[in-house]
Design a protein around this motif. Sequence first.
Motif, PDB file in Angstrom:
ATOM      1  N   PHE A   1       0.830  -1.207   0.000  1.00  0.00           N
ATOM      2  CA  PHE A   1       0.000   0.000   0.000  1.00  0.00           C
ATOM      3  C   PHE A   1       0.862   1.254   0.000  1.00  0.00           C
ATOM      4  O   PHE A   1       0.546   2.239  -0.693  1.00  0.00           O
ATOM      5  CB  PHE A   1      -0.923   0.002   1.220  1.00  0.00           C
ATOM      6  N   LYS A   2       1.955   1.226   0.734  1.00  0.00           N
ATOM      7  CA  LYS A   2       2.853   2.391   0.758  1.00  0.00           C
ATOM      8  C   LYS A   2       3.460   2.642  -0.622  1.00  0.00           C
ATOM      9  O   LYS A   2       3.610   3.793  -1.036  1.00  0.00           O
ATOM     10  CB  LYS A   2       3.952   2.179   1.799  1.00  0.00           C
ATOM     11  N   GLU A   3       3.799   1.570  -1.334  1.00  0.00           N
ATOM     12  CA  GLU A   3       4.310   1.723  -2.702  1.00  0.00           C
ATOM     13  C   GLU A   3       3.241   2.346  -3.596  1.00  0.00           C
ATOM     14  O   GLU A   3       3.531   3.219  -4.427  1.00  0.00           O
ATOM     15  CB  GLU A   3       4.726   0.362  -3.260  1.00  0.00           C
ATOM     16  N   TRP A   4       2.001   1.882  -3.436  1.00  0.00           N
ATOM     17  CA  TRP A   4       0.896   2.426  -4.228  1.00  0.00           C
ATOM     18  C   TRP A   4       0.698   3.921  -3.951  1.00  0.00           C
ATOM     19  O   TRP A   4       0.496   4.712  -4.870  1.00  0.00           O
ATOM     20  CB  TRP A   4      -0.371   1.636  -3.899  1.00  0.00           C
ATOM     21  N   LEU A   5       0.783   4.279  -2.666  1.00  0.00           N
ATOM     22  CA  LEU A   5       0.649   5.693  -2.297  1.00  0.00           C
ATOM     23  C   LEU A   5       1.730   6.538  -2.961  1.00  0.00           C
ATOM     24  O   LEU A   5       1.456   7.610  -3.513  1.00  0.00           O
ATOM     25  CB  LEU A   5       0.749   5.844  -0.770  1.00  0.00           C
ATOM     26  N   GLU A   6       2.963   6.070  -2.891  1.00  0.00           N
ATOM     27  CA  GLU A   6       4.073   6.827  -3.467  1.00  0.00           C
ATOM     28  C   GLU A   6       3.939   6.950  -4.980  1.00  0.00           C
ATOM     29  O   GLU A   6       4.341   7.959  -5.571  1.00  0.00           O
ATOM     30  CB  GLU A   6       5.411   6.155  -3.124  1.00  0.00           C
ATOM     31  N   ALA A   7       3.345   5.925  -5.623  1.00  0.00           N
ATOM     32  CA  ALA A   7       3.203   5.946  -7.075  1.00  0.00           C
ATOM     33  C   ALA A   7       2.052   6.828  -7.529  1.00  0.00           C
ATOM     34  O   ALA A   7       2.156   7.506  -8.559  1.00  0.00           O
ATOM     35  CB  ALA A   7       2.991   4.519  -7.595  1.00  0.00           C
ATOM     36  N   HIS A   8       0.945   6.848  -6.759  1.00  0.00           N
ATOM     37  CA  HIS A   8      -0.258   7.537  -7.213  1.00  0.00           C
ATOM     38  C   HIS A   8      -0.576   8.827  -6.450  1.00  0.00           C
ATOM     39  O   HIS A   8      -1.197   9.731  -7.004  1.00  0.00           O
ATOM     40  CB  HIS A   8      -1.456   6.591  -7.120  1.00  0.00           C
ATOM     41  N   PHE A   9      -0.170   8.897  -5.176  1.00  0.00           N
ATOM     42  CA  PHE A   9      -0.458  10.084  -4.366  1.00  0.00           C
ATOM     43  C   PHE A   9       0.776  10.523  -3.581  1.00  0.00           C
ATOM     44  O   PHE A   9       0.746  10.608  -2.346  1.00  0.00           O
ATOM     45  CB  PHE A   9      -1.612   9.801  -3.391  1.00  0.00           C
ATOM     46  N   PRO A  10       1.900  10.799  -4.268  1.00  0.00           N
ATOM     47  CA  PRO A  10       3.124  11.168  -3.559  1.00  0.00           C
ATOM     48  C   PRO A  10       2.975  12.453  -2.754  1.00  0.00           C
ATOM     49  O   PRO A  10       3.670  12.639  -1.754  1.00  0.00           O
ATOM     50  CB  PRO A  10       4.144  11.341  -4.693  1.00  0.00           C
ATOM     51  N   ASP A  11       2.047  13.309  -3.167  1.00  0.00           N
ATOM     52  CA  ASP A  11       1.866  14.591  -2.487  1.00  0.00           C
ATOM     53  C   ASP A  11       1.234  14.451  -1.115  1.00  0.00           C
ATOM     54  O   ASP A  11       1.352  15.341  -0.275  1.00  0.00           O
ATOM     55  CB  ASP A  11       1.005  15.522  -3.346  1.00  0.00           C
TER      56      ASP A  11
END
Length: 374
Positions: free
Chosen positions: A275-285
């Motif tokens: 999930f953290k990888e997904w966050l960084e890929a799609h919602f880094p802000d």
Amino acid sequence: MLPPSSLKVQKGRGAVTNLQGRYEADVRETFDDGWEREGEEPKVWRTHVTEETARSILSRNQSPDIPFGVSLNPYRGCEHGCIYCFARPTHSYLGLSPGLDFESKLFAKMNAPELLKSEIAKASYTVEPIALGVNTDAYQPIERDLRLTRRVLEVLQECEHPVGLITKSALIERDIDILGPMAEKRLAAASITLTTLDPKIARTLEPRAAAPARRLRAIRTLTDAGIPVGVSVAPIIPFVTEPDIEKIIEAAHDAGAVMASYVVLRLPWEVNPLFKEWLEAHFPDRAQRVMNRVRDMRGGKDYDATFGTRMHGEGVWADLIRQRVEKAIKRCGMEGRGRRFKQLDCTRFQRPVVVPALGARAKRAAAAGQMDLF
């Protein structure tokens, strides 16, 4: 097989990498060998289905956090690719990754209907509603061809056994001819998971599940067929899906849903790094902001599996979400979590008759017109 380059989004897939499972014996490490060229098309992760013969089919639990004690899952792995799926870590038991493997290397329990019939035919079996499609979605895309879920429903209908279904797929509409008559006898109820109303977020969060508008239409179709339908607002992800809690419940109510429930984001085992990888890929802000709020609801940790709090969290922010959900449910005149499931009728059940398969010796005797002594 090496995972794709770090944080390279795979079209049609939820996980960003093929994270190593905790039971794998070999350690994998991604490195640049100089062969990958800039602008080169990434590897396509195609879906592969393995047909298997299961040894058991009903799973039992005593968790106080869920309204059912028995569940059935015709499939392992799920092509919907929901990044938050709590079932992802189960692929580790197979020596596979909870990441891209979970949503591309699927297993179909081809004998699920026969196993179910054999199980509920036992004299020791005590009937209670079966939750269908809990661990992985029983109506994921491969069900369209394999039809295992439909065959399971046919067994339950024949025996007048109560069932509750939860799905993100509009394919459930296909089985209205079974579910409608069962619902008339209080033998069937359905729940549609609706995480967000934003199709752009849904495409990255649940890439191969039905679009939000299509799920709302499925709620209306099921409702018009007389099937009681609930909406599961799950998971609620702070600053991603959380702002639309009230809108989701209201939209589901307008579509005909009579029940509503929710679950706050859970990050057990390998779901956490995925999930953290997904966050960084799609919602880094907002990635750090999201995780800070998650920890606020988990006693400072990324996840707390304690019964009683694992589904909804604790603390000020968890309490605020609970109040928002409860007020939206009350405002819409809907029912709370699990009520219709618990009201399903268990008194109609008719135990099926299962004829034992003949052994080789018995078959030879029958062919010769002889009785078998043993």
